[in-house]
Design a protein around this motif. Sequence first.
Motif, PDB file in Angstrom:
ATOM      1  N   ILE A 203       4.053 -24.326   2.294  1.00  0.00           N
ATOM      2  CA  ILE A 203       2.680 -24.505   2.771  1.00  0.00           C
ATOM      3  C   ILE A 203       2.159 -23.226   3.409  1.00  0.00           C
ATOM      4  O   ILE A 203       0.960 -22.916   3.317  1.00  0.00           O
ATOM      5  CB  ILE A 203       2.589 -25.689   3.755  1.00  0.00           C
ATOM      6  N   SER A 204       3.053 -22.453   4.025  1.00  0.00           N
ATOM      7  CA  SER A 204       2.623 -21.192   4.637  1.00  0.00           C
ATOM      8  C   SER A 204       2.117 -20.227   3.570  1.00  0.00           C
ATOM      9  O   SER A 204       1.128 -19.499   3.795  1.00  0.00           O
ATOM     10  CB  SER A 204       3.784 -20.567   5.426  1.00  0.00           C
ATOM     11  N   MET A 205       2.772 -20.213   2.415  1.00  0.00           N
ATOM     12  CA  MET A 205       2.294 -19.379   1.310  1.00  0.00           C
ATOM     13  C   MET A 205       1.009 -19.939   0.713  1.00  0.00           C
ATOM     14  O   MET A 205       0.080 -19.194   0.380  1.00  0.00           O
ATOM     15  CB  MET A 205       3.373 -19.270   0.237  1.00  0.00           C
ATOM     16  N   ASP A 206       0.922 -21.268   0.598  1.00  0.00           N
ATOM     17  CA  ASP A 206      -0.259 -21.884   0.007  1.00  0.00           C
ATOM     18  C   ASP A 206      -1.518 -21.612   0.819  1.00  0.00           C
ATOM     19  O   ASP A 206      -2.605 -21.431   0.258  1.00  0.00           O
ATOM     20  CB  ASP A 206      -0.063 -23.398  -0.122  1.00  0.00           C
ATOM     21  N   VAL A 207      -1.382 -21.599   2.137  1.00  0.00           N
ATOM     22  CA  VAL A 207      -2.533 -21.356   3.011  1.00  0.00           C
ATOM     23  C   VAL A 207      -3.157 -20.009   2.702  1.00  0.00           C
ATOM     24  O   VAL A 207      -4.387 -19.846   2.769  1.00  0.00           O
ATOM     25  CB  VAL A 207      -2.102 -21.445   4.496  1.00  0.00           C
ATOM     26  N   ARG A 208      -2.330 -19.052   2.334  1.00  0.00           N
ATOM     27  CA  ARG A 208      -2.842 -17.711   2.037  1.00  0.00           C
ATOM     28  C   ARG A 208      -3.254 -17.553   0.572  1.00  0.00           C
ATOM     29  O   ARG A 208      -4.215 -16.859   0.262  1.00  0.00           O
ATOM     30  CB  ARG A 208      -1.777 -16.667   2.407  1.00  0.00           C
ATOM     31  N   ARG A 209      -2.540 -18.200  -0.319  1.00  0.00           N
ATOM     32  CA  ARG A 209      -2.773 -17.995  -1.749  1.00  0.00           C
ATOM     33  C   ARG A 209      -3.794 -18.953  -2.356  1.00  0.00           C
ATOM     34  O   ARG A 209      -4.520 -18.606  -3.273  1.00  0.00           O
ATOM     35  CB  ARG A 209      -1.446 -18.133  -2.508  1.00  0.00           C
ATOM     36  N   MET A 210      -3.838 -20.186  -1.857  1.00  0.00           N
ATOM     37  CA  MET A 210      -4.745 -21.179  -2.448  1.00  0.00           C
ATOM     38  C   MET A 210      -5.271 -22.132  -1.375  1.00  0.00           C
ATOM     39  O   MET A 210      -5.042 -23.338  -1.431  1.00  0.00           O
ATOM     40  CB  MET A 210      -4.041 -21.948  -3.560  1.00  0.00           C
ATOM     41  N   PRO A 211      -5.982 -21.616  -0.374  1.00  0.00           N
ATOM     42  CA  PRO A 211      -6.459 -22.464   0.717  1.00  0.00           C
ATOM     43  C   PRO A 211      -7.381 -23.588   0.249  1.00  0.00           C
ATOM     44  O   PRO A 211      -7.407 -24.665   0.851  1.00  0.00           O
ATOM     45  CB  PRO A 211      -7.184 -21.488   1.646  1.00  0.00           C
ATOM     46  N   GLU A 212      -8.150 -23.348  -0.823  1.00  0.00           N
ATOM     47  CA  GLU A 212      -9.055 -24.385  -1.314  1.00  0.00           C
ATOM     48  C   GLU A 212      -8.270 -25.599  -1.812  1.00  0.00           C
ATOM     49  O   GLU A 212      -8.673 -26.747  -1.589  1.00  0.00           O
ATOM     50  CB  GLU A 212      -9.937 -23.837  -2.446  1.00  0.00           C
ATOM     51  N   LYS A 213      -7.142 -25.353  -2.471  1.00  0.00           N
ATOM     52  CA  LYS A 213      -6.304 -26.451  -2.954  1.00  0.00           C
ATOM     53  C   LYS A 213      -5.692 -27.221  -1.785  1.00  0.00           C
ATOM     54  O   LYS A 213      -5.564 -28.455  -1.830  1.00  0.00           O
ATOM     55  CB  LYS A 213      -5.194 -25.925  -3.858  1.00  0.00           C
ATOM     56  N   VAL A 214      -5.303 -26.498  -0.754  1.00  0.00           N
ATOM     57  CA  VAL A 214      -4.740 -27.154   0.429  1.00  0.00           C
ATOM     58  C   VAL A 214      -5.782 -28.076   1.061  1.00  0.00           C
ATOM     59  O   VAL A 214      -5.487 -29.232   1.414  1.00  0.00           O
ATOM     60  CB  VAL A 214      -4.256 -26.103   1.450  1.00  0.00           C
ATOM     61  N   ALA A 215      -7.014 -27.593   1.173  1.00  0.00           N
ATOM     62  CA  ALA A 215      -8.082 -28.410   1.756  1.00  0.00           C
ATOM     63  C   ALA A 215      -8.339 -29.652   0.911  1.00  0.00           C
ATOM     64  O   ALA A 215      -8.508 -30.762   1.436  1.00  0.00           O
ATOM     65  CB  ALA A 215      -9.352 -27.581   1.898  1.00  0.00           C
ATOM     66  N   GLU A 216      -8.366 -29.484  -0.411  1.00  0.00           N
ATOM     67  CA  GLU A 216      -8.588 -30.622  -1.306  1.00  0.00           C
ATOM     68  C   GLU A 216      -7.425 -31.616  -1.226  1.00  0.00           C
ATOM     69  O   GLU A 216      -7.632 -32.836  -1.299  1.00  0.00           O
ATOM     70  CB  GLU A 216      -8.764 -30.142  -2.738  1.00  0.00           C
ATOM     71  N   ALA A 217      -6.232 -31.095  -1.089  1.00  0.00           N
ATOM     72  CA  ALA A 217      -5.065 -31.978  -0.988  1.00  0.00           C
ATOM     73  C   ALA A 217      -5.110 -32.798   0.299  1.00  0.00           C
ATOM     74  O   ALA A 217      -4.777 -33.994   0.300  1.00  0.00           O
ATOM     75  CB  ALA A 217      -3.783 -31.151  -1.049  1.00  0.00           C
ATOM     76  N   CYS A 218      -5.530 -32.194   1.409  1.00  0.00           N
ATOM     77  CA  CYS A 218      -5.656 -32.937   2.670  1.00  0.00           C
ATOM     78  C   CYS A 218      -6.682 -34.058   2.528  1.00  0.00           C
ATOM     79  O   CYS A 218      -6.476 -35.168   3.025  1.00  0.00           O
ATOM     80  CB  CYS A 218      -6.055 -31.991   3.799  1.00  0.00           C
ATOM     81  N   GLU A 219      -7.760 -33.755   1.833  1.00  0.00           N
ATOM     82  CA  GLU A 219      -8.776 -34.787   1.600  1.00  0.00           C
ATOM     83  C   GLU A 219      -8.229 -35.907   0.729  1.00  0.00           C
ATOM     84  O   GLU A 219      -8.487 -37.092   0.973  1.00  0.00           O
ATOM     85  CB  GLU A 219     -10.003 -34.150   0.924  1.00  0.00           C
ATOM     86  N   ALA A 220      -7.441 -35.554  -0.285  1.00  0.00           N
ATOM     87  CA  ALA A 220      -6.868 -36.563  -1.176  1.00  0.00           C
ATOM     88  C   ALA A 220      -5.840 -37.432  -0.448  1.00  0.00           C
ATOM     89  O   ALA A 220      -5.739 -38.643  -0.704  1.00  0.00           O
ATOM     90  CB  ALA A 220      -6.225 -35.878  -2.376  1.00  0.00           C
ATOM     91  N   LEU A 221      -5.081 -36.829   0.451  1.00  0.00           N
ATOM     92  CA  LEU A 221      -4.034 -37.560   1.170  1.00  0.00           C
ATOM     93  C   LEU A 221      -4.584 -38.365   2.353  1.00  0.00           C
ATOM     94  O   LEU A 221      -3.883 -39.249   2.875  1.00  0.00           O
ATOM     95  CB  LEU A 221      -2.977 -36.580   1.688  1.00  0.00           C
ATOM     96  N   TYR A 222      -5.803 -38.085   2.743  1.00  0.00           N
ATOM     97  CA  TYR A 222      -6.377 -38.728   3.928  1.00  0.00           C
ATOM     98  C   TYR A 222      -6.289 -40.251   3.893  1.00  0.00           C
ATOM     99  O   TYR A 222      -5.806 -40.869   4.851  1.00  0.00           O
ATOM    100  CB  TYR A 222      -7.824 -38.282   4.113  1.00  0.00           C
ATOM    101  N   PRO A 223      -6.753 -40.940   2.838  1.00  0.00           N
ATOM    102  CA  PRO A 223      -6.686 -42.410   2.866  1.00  0.00           C
ATOM    103  C   PRO A 223      -5.265 -42.949   2.923  1.00  0.00           C
ATOM    104  O   PRO A 223      -5.031 -44.045   3.443  1.00  0.00           O
ATOM    105  CB  PRO A 223      -7.393 -42.829   1.570  1.00  0.00           C
ATOM    106  N   ILE A 224      -4.301 -42.189   2.411  1.00  0.00           N
ATOM    107  CA  ILE A 224      -2.902 -42.625   2.435  1.00  0.00           C
ATOM    108  C   ILE A 224      -2.341 -42.511   3.843  1.00  0.00           C
ATOM    109  O   ILE A 224      -1.714 -43.446   4.358  1.00  0.00           O
ATOM    110  CB  ILE A 224      -2.079 -41.798   1.439  1.00  0.00           C
ATOM    111  N   THR A 225      -2.564 -41.381   4.492  1.00  0.00           N
ATOM    112  CA  THR A 225      -2.058 -41.215   5.856  1.00  0.00           C
ATOM    113  C   THR A 225      -2.786 -42.145   6.822  1.00  0.00           C
ATOM    114  O   THR A 225      -2.178 -42.657   7.772  1.00  0.00           O
ATOM    115  CB  THR A 225      -2.195 -39.757   6.321  1.00  0.00           C
ATOM    116  N   LEU A 226      -4.078 -42.377   6.599  1.00  0.00           N
ATOM    117  CA  LEU A 226      -4.825 -43.308   7.441  1.00  0.00           C
ATOM    118  C   LEU A 226      -4.244 -44.708   7.330  1.00  0.00           C
ATOM    119  O   LEU A 226      -3.972 -45.367   8.344  1.00  0.00           O
ATOM    120  CB  LEU A 226      -6.300 -43.318   7.041  1.00  0.00           C
TER     121      LEU A 226
END
Length: 453
Positions: A203-226
């Motif tokens: 995730i540390s590499m992803d934050v630098r290399r593909m932050p947009e994907k990380v943001a989209e993934a957090c949005e996708a996982l939101y209903p599951i974690t909620l």
Amino acid sequence: MADVKALQAERTQIFHDVHDNKIPKRVPVNLSLPLEPLAGYGGIDLVEAQWDVSKCEPALDKLCRNFYSDICPGGTSLRYPGYYTPLESQSFVMGSNGTFQHPEVVGMLPEEYDDLIENPYNCLLEKVIPRQYKALKLDDPINMMLSFTKAVLGYNAHMAEQGVLVSKYTEKYGYYSTSRYGGGFTEAPFDFLADQLRSFKGISMDVRRMPEKVAEACEALYPITLKKGMPKVVSNYASVFIPLHMPTFMREKDFAKLWWPSFKRMVEEYASLGIHSRIFCEDNWDRYLDYLYELPTDTIMMFEYGTPKLIKEKLGKKHIITGLFPVTMLKTHSKQECVDYTKQLLDILAPGGKFIFSLDKNPISIGDVNMDTFNAVAETVRDYGVYGNAGETAGLQFNKEDYRPSPSRKLESKYYNTWEQYKESHPGVSDFGEAKLQGFEDSLFQFLMFLLL
């Protein structure tokens, strides 16, 4: 028996007062030994105790007689071999000494972000869980079914045994019953992504290399974690426990852009339903205290490290503070030094209410604490942490109407059916089956997602 019930009533009242925004009679003492140090306290082989928690009953009885707390002071764990062993877990592994470890593991490859974003629950079940649990071989469905069934049975058995033991001694010694009011357990969407999907390094590499994907993934996982954290019963005395892993390892600009938004939204959505969050701020959160202030009133905040005076000044009138007493002091400092520091913490954190006394983290083994010193600390809180203005208003008042989170993406997957969806595909089923069948669906969801926490 009457004295025990009176003591239990007092303990219940002081915890409820804190949650009801009142100054209690005294500071609640929330101290306990998890299963591992409890086994050591009783001289019980930890491997044996992990497989049969009832072996710890004599140790728990002894602890209750010799140690002060306002909650049952031992006997709980989240990690047991009865469900990790049948699944051949690689994410939680019990060592030969009985201690569970969480190795650095990768359950999702970087090229699979799009799969996760498009259908997160499918991705978790089809790719992540089989990678983390080697017995779930997709090409061997019969043995996979048997292994998974054993794990579910093991999980239910372990949790039932633990619940029976703690409930028995809660009533025997008159403790405050934390389980009576229910609660939940989940992770922030970013931490869920980091923990068993991408790993700390990934995730540390992803934050630098593909932050947009990380943001989209957090949005996708939101209903599951909620949904994972949602308590079965809403109560002012229940809470959703959320350990916070990654923020102190992140640059603030990355934290503000990628970690904070989905987490804050989740806590606010819980609050809009009347549900409080109990967060564990791992490491030192001093630089993020202004962010924490923004969370819903009466969020329960347990701190590992940090500056007590600063934390109280910034958060103490709005949120409930706990933690901060270093568990290491119970081994490295004298009894008197620990008692003196306990009084210092109480002088800083107790005034005005909204404070529950606890350690900064649980001890891992009985060798981490001097029990005589530990008990002296507990008794100091009980005797020194007394309020002269009990019953007064403690600070800002929680109101669920203050929170209006934006609508979120719903959990949709061919592997999860609501009652309406099940009824549509099975029109002959009786409506009397709704509670049971939907309950089975949700229990299975809870167990599957627990495997990834």
